[in-house]
Design an enzyme around this catalytic site. Structure first.
Site, PDB file in Angstrom:
ATOM      1  N   TYR A 181      47.231   4.452  85.233  1.00 43.37           N
ATOM      2  CA  TYR A 181      46.184   5.254  85.874  1.00 43.37           C
ATOM      3  C   TYR A 181      46.156   4.953  87.379  1.00 43.37           C
ATOM      4  CZ  TYR A 181      45.116   6.286  81.051  1.00 43.37           C
ATOM      5  OH  TYR A 181      45.222   6.697  79.743  1.00 43.37           O
ATOM      6  N   GLY A 319      41.165  -4.871  69.740  1.00 41.84           N
ATOM      7  CA  GLY A 319      40.888  -3.441  69.839  1.00 41.84           C
ATOM      8  C   GLY A 319      40.765  -2.780  68.483  1.00 41.84           C
ATOM      9  N   ARG A 320      41.898  -2.332  67.929  1.00 42.00           N
ATOM     10  CA  ARG A 320      41.864  -1.544  66.695  1.00 42.00           C
ATOM     11  C   ARG A 320      41.151  -2.234  65.536  1.00 42.00           C
ATOM     12  NH1 ARG A 320      48.038  -0.065  67.870  1.00 42.00           N
ATOM     13  NH2 ARG A 320      47.796  -2.186  68.699  1.00 42.00           N
TER      14      ARG A 320
HETATM   15  C1  FNR Z   1      43.048   1.889  73.767  1.00 42.05           C
HETATM   16  N1  FNR Z   1      43.311   1.045  74.856  1.00 42.05           N
HETATM   17  C2  FNR Z   1      42.616   1.214  76.042  1.00 42.05           C
HETATM   18  N2  FNR Z   1      42.842   0.394  77.113  1.00 42.05           N
HETATM   19  C3  FNR Z   1      42.092   0.480  78.235  1.00 42.05           C
HETATM   20  O1  FNR Z   1      42.296  -0.299  79.169  1.00 42.05           O
HETATM   21  N3  FNR Z   1      41.086   1.407  78.321  1.00 42.05           N
HETATM   22  C4  FNR Z   1      40.814   2.284  77.320  1.00 42.05           C
HETATM   23  O2  FNR Z   1      39.883   3.092  77.425  1.00 42.05           O
HETATM   24  C5  FNR Z   1      41.626   2.224  76.150  1.00 42.05           C
HETATM   25  N4  FNR Z   1      41.448   3.102  75.126  1.00 42.05           N
HETATM   26  C6  FNR Z   1      42.105   2.935  73.918  1.00 42.05           C
HETATM   27  C7  FNR Z   1      41.781   3.764  72.836  1.00 42.05           C
HETATM   28  C8  FNR Z   1      42.390   3.549  71.596  1.00 42.05           C
HETATM   29  C9  FNR Z   1      42.011   4.421  70.448  1.00 42.05           C
HETATM   30  C10 FNR Z   1      43.323   2.499  71.450  1.00 42.05           C
HETATM   31  C11 FNR Z   1      43.945   2.219  70.092  1.00 42.05           C
HETATM   32  C12 FNR Z   1      43.649   1.705  72.524  1.00 42.05           C
HETATM   33  C13 FNR Z   1      44.166  -0.142  74.656  1.00 42.05           C
HETATM   34  C14 FNR Z   1      43.361  -1.272  74.021  1.00 42.05           C
HETATM   35  O3  FNR Z   1      42.382  -1.767  74.933  1.00 42.05           O
HETATM   36  C15 FNR Z   1      44.251  -2.462  73.569  1.00 42.05           C
HETATM   37  O4  FNR Z   1      44.978  -2.940  74.683  1.00 42.05           O
HETATM   38  C16 FNR Z   1      45.232  -2.069  72.460  1.00 42.05           C
HETATM   39  O5  FNR Z   1      44.573  -1.335  71.450  1.00 42.05           O
HETATM   40  C17 FNR Z   1      45.900  -3.303  71.847  1.00 42.05           C
HETATM   41  O6  FNR Z   1      44.979  -4.133  71.201  1.00 42.05           O
HETATM   42  P1  FNR Z   1      44.829  -4.134  69.568  1.00 42.05           P
HETATM   43  O7  FNR Z   1      44.284  -2.804  69.185  1.00 42.05           O
HETATM   44  O8  FNR Z   1      46.207  -4.354  69.011  1.00 42.05           O
HETATM   45  O9  FNR Z   1      43.882  -5.276  69.268  1.00 42.05           O
END
Ligand code: FNR
Length: 350
Positions: A181, A319-320
């Site tokens: 971004y 996150g997820r």
């Molecule tokens: C994200 N991620 C993300 N990162 C960020 O900096 N701003 C955001 O708004 C988002 N939005 C977002 C939405 C969705 C649906 C997902 C799955 C991911 C990335 C997120 O913060 C994180 O880095 C990743 O999901 C990896 O972590 P987990 O999910 O493996 O614990």
């Protein structure tokens, strides 16, 4: 395996102590209303997760032309500030802490969301490839390359958004400088082809990021400011360039001379390795940053605990699994199994 470290408190700085080492990763959900105001469902969604150590909100746009996805919340209008007040109040009632992730998508924005006659802005006039997810008819446009006066206005708009966040009751802000971004677009040779004060070499390519950090720190206090960086997360059309290494070395060195609440990795898979950055993101950020470091990307409770014990990171963002398990902390404390995440879960805000 014991999760003693993960579930123990963490003193971030003189102002903020986290109840545990789990940070809720920022997660865009696209459920704000048409004025980009947080809804009552969003209040409940965040309140359900308030017992993590720190919530970082979904990315929240600092001004209209920062919008690249439908129904992403903003923090620039009075109604948006009031909407967020309900969220922060609910989280605080549950003794939680919450930061707002401040966002401008730069060339990944689309005028269809903010002004059909409007233009998209970025460091250089190079379009992202493809089109908006879930709105494939909206092809990315060639952005207007910001001039230096326009950059100064943007820096000011970031600082104003940070003040708005404090007015809305947030405990602090996270500068979204990751994932391709606007700020990240300045940090990569592929998307920054400038030859003025904001591009051409590492020192000038980090100037915009540092101006934003300094303006926000002056506005709300550096102890309330974190930053998310993705040196090796090449998403949103940024092609790797070996010279990017020097840019991030320069940025992290400059950040080491500044007070900050933390540095947060931005990527999906913590195991991702890059020859440019000599390995994985934690290895790189840990060895170049002196700030509290938050890792992210595919952690289970036990891999998070192990990484904390081994001091690979200070905090872990989840996150997820937190989408799938609003009661994540309760399950860990009760030694209950977690529910697996499925993409289908994104269709509702439970
Ligand atoms: C994200 N991620 C993300 N990162 C960020 O900096 N701003 C955001 O708004 C988002 N939005 C977002 C939405 C969705 C649906 C997902 C799955 C991911 C990335 C997120 O913060 C994180 O880095 C990743 O999901 C990896 O972590 P987990 O999910 O493996 O614990």
């Amino acid at each position: 395996m014991s999760l003693d470290k993960l579930l123990s408190h963490y003193s971030l700085n003189g102002s903020l102590t986290l109840a545990n080492h789990v940070v809720m990763a920022p997660l865009t959900r696209c459920f704000a209303d048409e004025q980009l105001v947080p809804t009552a469902e969003m209040v409940a969604y965040y309140a359900r997760r308030a017992n993590v150590g720190l919530i970082i909100t979904e990315a929240t746009i600092i001004r209209k032309d920062g919008q690249g996805y439908p129904n992403t919340p903003g923090i620039f209008s009075d109604a948006q500030i009031q909407g967020w007040q309900h969220v922060t109040h609910a989280v605080h009632q549950h003794h939680g802490l919450i930061f707002s992730q401040l966002w401008h998508t730069g060339r990944v924005a689309h005028p269809a969301f903010f002004d059909p006659q409007g233009q998209v802005v970025a460091p250089s006039a190079i379009a992202a490839h493809g089109s908006v997810p879930r709105r494939r008819e909206l092809t990315y446009q060639t952005p207007h390359a910001l001039n230096e006066d326009e950059i100064a206005i943007l820096v000011n708009d970031y600082a104003q958004a940070a003040k708005n966040a404090r007015q809305a009751g947030f405990d602090g802000v996270e500068i979204h400088a990751a994932n391709g971004y606007l700020i990240d677009q300045f940090l990569h040779y592929d998307s920054n082809r400038r030859d003025d004060n904001y591009g051409g070499d590492a020192k000038r390519m980090v100037r915009f990021a540092l101006e934003v950090v300094d303006a926000i720190s002056t506005a709300i206090g550096a102890d309330r400011v974190g930053i998310r960086l993705s040196p090796l997360g090449y998403v949103n059309s940024i092609t790797p360039d070996s010279r990017d290494r020097d840019v991030f070395d320069t940025l992290l060195e400059a950040l080491n001379h500044r007070e900050l609440a933390y540095v947060h990795a931005g990527l999906f898979d913590h195991a991702t390795s890059s020859a440019i950055f000599d390995g994985n993101i934690s290895h790189y950020l840990r060895s170049h940053s002196q700030h509290t470091y938050i890792a992210v990307g595919g952690f289970t409770p036990s891999s998070a605990e192990q990484g904390l014990v081994d001091e690979h990171f200070d905090l872990v963002a989840i996150g997820r699994p937190l989408i799938a398990n609003p009661d994540y902390i309760d399950r860990l404390r009760a030694d209950e199994a977690l529910i697996d995440y499925h993409e289908q879960m994104l269709t509702s805000l439970d």
